[in-house]
Structure formats: C-alpha cells, structure tokens
Design a protein around this motif. Structure first.
Motif, PDB file in Angstrom:
ATOM      1  N   LYS A 136       0.798  -1.217   0.000  1.00 33.12           N
ATOM      2  CA  LYS A 136       0.000   0.000   0.000  1.00 33.12           C
ATOM      3  C   LYS A 136       0.835   1.273   0.000  1.00 33.12           C
ATOM      4  O   LYS A 136       0.321   2.355  -0.301  1.00 33.12           O
ATOM      5  CB  LYS A 136      -0.940   0.001   1.211  1.00 33.12           C
ATOM      6  N   THR A 137       2.095   1.173   0.374  1.00 33.78           N
ATOM      7  CA  THR A 137       2.957   2.352   0.481  1.00 33.78           C
ATOM      8  C   THR A 137       4.313   2.055  -0.150  1.00 33.78           C
ATOM      9  O   THR A 137       4.656   0.890  -0.398  1.00 33.78           O
ATOM     10  CB  THR A 137       3.182   2.725   1.954  1.00 33.78           C
ATOM     11  N   ASP A 153       8.770  11.620  -7.324  1.00 30.29           N
ATOM     12  CA  ASP A 153       9.014  13.031  -7.573  1.00 30.29           C
ATOM     13  C   ASP A 153       9.271  13.729  -6.245  1.00 30.29           C
ATOM     14  O   ASP A 153       9.021  13.163  -5.173  1.00 30.29           O
ATOM     15  CB  ASP A 153       7.813  13.657  -8.282  1.00 30.29           C
ATOM     16  N   ALA A 154       9.746  14.962  -6.307  1.00 23.33           N
ATOM     17  CA  ALA A 154      10.045  15.705  -5.078  1.00 23.33           C
ATOM     18  C   ALA A 154       8.773  16.101  -4.353  1.00 23.33           C
ATOM     19  O   ALA A 154       8.763  16.225  -3.125  1.00 23.33           O
ATOM     20  CB  ALA A 154      10.874  16.939  -5.414  1.00 23.33           C
ATOM     21  N   GLU A 155       7.691  16.318  -5.098  1.00 23.81           N
ATOM     22  CA  GLU A 155       6.431  16.747  -4.511  1.00 23.81           C
ATOM     23  C   GLU A 155       5.304  15.845  -4.994  1.00 23.81           C
ATOM     24  O   GLU A 155       5.396  15.223  -6.049  1.00 23.81           O
ATOM     25  CB  GLU A 155       6.132  18.203  -4.903  1.00 23.81           C
ATOM     26  N   LYS A 207      10.172   9.985  -2.006  1.00 22.51           N
ATOM     27  CA  LYS A 207      11.111  10.809  -1.267  1.00 22.51           C
ATOM     28  C   LYS A 207      10.612  11.075   0.151  1.00 22.51           C
ATOM     29  O   LYS A 207      11.377  10.970   1.115  1.00 22.51           O
ATOM     30  CB  LYS A 207      11.352  12.125  -2.005  1.00 22.51           C
ATOM     31  N   GLU A 208       9.333  11.404   0.308  1.00 21.21           N
ATOM     32  CA  GLU A 208       8.811  11.663   1.647  1.00 21.21           C
ATOM     33  C   GLU A 208       8.746  10.385   2.475  1.00 21.21           C
ATOM     34  O   GLU A 208       8.658  10.444   3.699  1.00 21.21           O
ATOM     35  CB  GLU A 208       7.430  12.312   1.563  1.00 21.21           C
ATOM     36  N   SER A 209       8.822   9.246   1.779  1.00 20.27           N
ATOM     37  CA  SER A 209       8.814   7.958   2.473  1.00 20.27           C
ATOM     38  C   SER A 209      10.218   7.485   2.822  1.00 20.27           C
ATOM     39  O   SER A 209      10.398   6.392   3.355  1.00 20.27           O
ATOM     40  CB  SER A 209       8.111   6.913   1.600  1.00 20.27           C
ATOM     41  N   GLY A 210      11.215   8.311   2.496  1.00 22.95           N
ATOM     42  CA  GLY A 210      12.583   7.994   2.867  1.00 22.95           C
ATOM     43  C   GLY A 210      13.446   7.445   1.760  1.00 22.95           C
ATOM     44  O   GLY A 210      14.595   7.063   1.995  1.00 22.95           O
TER      45      GLY A 210
END
Length: 331
Positions: A146-147, A235-237, A249-252
C-alpha cells in the motif's frame, strides 16, 4: 508549471544578424519579420493517440492561431523516437521543422553508443518544455502493498521475485527500478515491454506482472476506475492530480524519475526563430483555459523557455548518464 528554472545564456549573435535577416550557423537565412512564411512540420516519434502525440497536437492547434501558421504533424514511430530525431537533426535549420523531444529517449539514444545515432546533444536547439510527467508505481487493488515502504520491504524479502513493468531496457521505468535499488536495496525483476506503456499495462492488468511502473498521467484513469492502487510517485512533490498519494522521497527513498516532453529545432536554427516559437508556446501555456485542457487530458503543464529547457536537458542528461552504467549491468 511550478518547476524552478535555471536559465542559461545563449551565445550572442552577430550585429549583422540583428536586422530583419536572421542568420544561422549553416548560412540559412530567414526573414524574422515574416516568420512563419510557410507550413511548419512537427515530427513526433510516437504513434498517434499517445500522451506525447495528444499534447503536441493540442499545442499545434493553438500555435496555428498564435502564429497565423499551418502546422503539419507527422508521426514517425520507430526505434524509441530515434527515427524522428534523425529526421529533425538532418533537416534544414530554418525554423520549418520542429520535433517533439521526450526524455529519456532524446538523451538515451545519444548516450547509448550501441544505437549508432547520427546525432548528438549539440544537434538539437531546445525550444520549450511542455510537460513533466513523474513516474509512479502501482499494484493490484487487492495487493498487500500500500505504500512505498511496503513495496521496498516486499522486494527485499524476496529479491528479484516481484516482477515490474518497464517500456524497455534503459527506459524511464528501468532507470526508476535501478535508482530505487540503489537507495533502498529493493531488487525488483524488470519485465521489458519495448512496444510501450499500453503493452506493459495490458500485461499487468492480465496478471502477468506484479508491479506497474508508468507515468502519473497513464495511471490516473486506471486508479479512478479501480483497476490499480497507486503506491507512490517518484518526484520531489506530490502530484497535483494525486494529492493523497505519497512520494517515494517523503517515504525515505530519494528517487526522482520523470519523463518530459518538449520541442526542439535542428541546431543552427536562427536564435530569433527559436525565441519566437518559445515565446509563443509560453504565452499559450500561460492561458488558464489551455492549462485546463492539458490537465483534463492527464498532462501536467510544466513550461520552460528555450534557455531553461536547455539547462534542464543538460541536468537530466547528467542524471541518466550517472545511472546508465547501473542500467547496463542490470540488463
């Protein structure tokens, strides 16, 4: 259209070329005040109906009105656009032949010496960027994944067992898999579909692969119809069209891989002509109505002018160049 540009300064032209006659490196002369004086050919290295073709035809229609010109779209789908790029770079640099340039194809057909391309980076005169389309990862709706973290952990638990689609060796998706392995240790098995994203998606939906990698614009309608679950965006965002989907990226996992679509003339095209076309594209893309047409078609507007696109091209070439040895080793 929220990419931060980094401008480059193009080489200045001679004072003699600041008159109505614009001079090219090859001696071609174009009356800048009369441009365009005849039909412009727009070459596309993909079949009609795909995202690149749709975006290009959408823009061509607006350019005809903006420039009071006739623009003839010619599809030359073969060899990952190499045929189209060859036609462009061998054309007369007078502003009447332009091509859709997509990354990574415009870069990889040059970097991969085994392809025997007759052109190089300096054979292109970048005009403008139209679209940046991040790579995204999807699984079946009933998958336990899921992630992005779930995907990495599943791949690390069974190295090389999860089958993931690409659109060919050294394709955007192949680079994404190699990059993810580099930053996380997750090893997925690439399954290459050289015929493109349609073939890859069909195979995935038929249960022949476990993971689907493709552009955000391709995945969005599949997610809306409940055929896939989008795990994350590279992507960065977060994508504006998928605000609830996390980035890797936000997931590491610092992985940023996108395909992009822009336009170029052959090298040597007069600067005045490049600037006029670049400005026209920019004015069209600033129009909210045109932006809506693009987003409704699943295309992410990301305008860069000629100088900015040239810088973006060089930066992207470095990124893919650094990863290419790993891609070759993975092939």
């Amino acid at each position: 259209m929220n990419r931060a540009p980094r401008a480059l300064t193009l080489a200045g032209i001679g004072l003699a070329c600041l008159s109505l006659a614009a001079c090219s490196q090859s001696g071609t002369t174009t009356a800048a005040g009369d441009y365009p004086a005849k039909p412009i050919e727009l070459v596309i290295g993909y079949e009609a109906g795909g995202p690149t073709d749709i975006g290009a035809r959408m823009l061509a229609k607006e350019l005809e009105d903006k420039l009071d010109a006739t623009i003839t779209v010619v599809n030359k789908p073969a060899a990952n656009s190499q045929v189209a790029y060859t036609a462009l770079t061998q054309a007369k640099p007078d502003g009447y032949t332009m091509a859709a340039t997509t990354f990574p194809s415009a870069i990889m057909t040059v970097l991969d010496e085994s392809r025997g391309a007759s052109y190089e980076r300096d054979s292109f005169a970048p005009v403008a960027l139209q679209v940046i389309d991040p790579t995204a990862v999807a699984v079946a709706p009933d998958s336990d994944i899921k992630t992005p973290k779930d995907l990495v952990e599943a791949a690390k638990a069974k190295p090389g067992k999860l089958r993931a689609t690409t659109t060919g060796v050294a394709s955007n998706e192949h680079f994404a898999l190699v990059s993810l392995k580099e930053v996380s240790g997750a090893e997925l098995a690439p399954v290459h579909f050289a015929d493109g994203s349609t073939a890859a998606t069909t195979a995935f939906l038929g249960g022949n692969t476990d993971v689907l990698l493709t552009n955000v614009s391709d995945l969005q309608p599949l997610a809306e119809s409940g055929k896939v679950r989008i795990v994350g965006v590279m992507d960065a965002e977060r994508a504006e069209s998928l605000p609830d989907v996390p980035t890797f990226k936000e997931s590491g996992y610092d992985v940023e891989i996108s395909s992009s679509r822009g336009y170029a003339f052959p090298a040597g095209t007069p600067d005045e002509v490049v600037d006029e076309m670049s400005t026209a594209i920019g004015e069209i893309m600033e129009d909210p109505a045109f932006q809506k047409k693009m987003t409704d078609a699943g295309l992410a507007p990301s305008y860069l002018d000629a100088d900015e696109y040239s810088a973006y091209w060089d930066d992207t070439e470095k990124t893919f160049g650094d990863l290419f040895p790993l891609v070759k080793a993975d092939s």
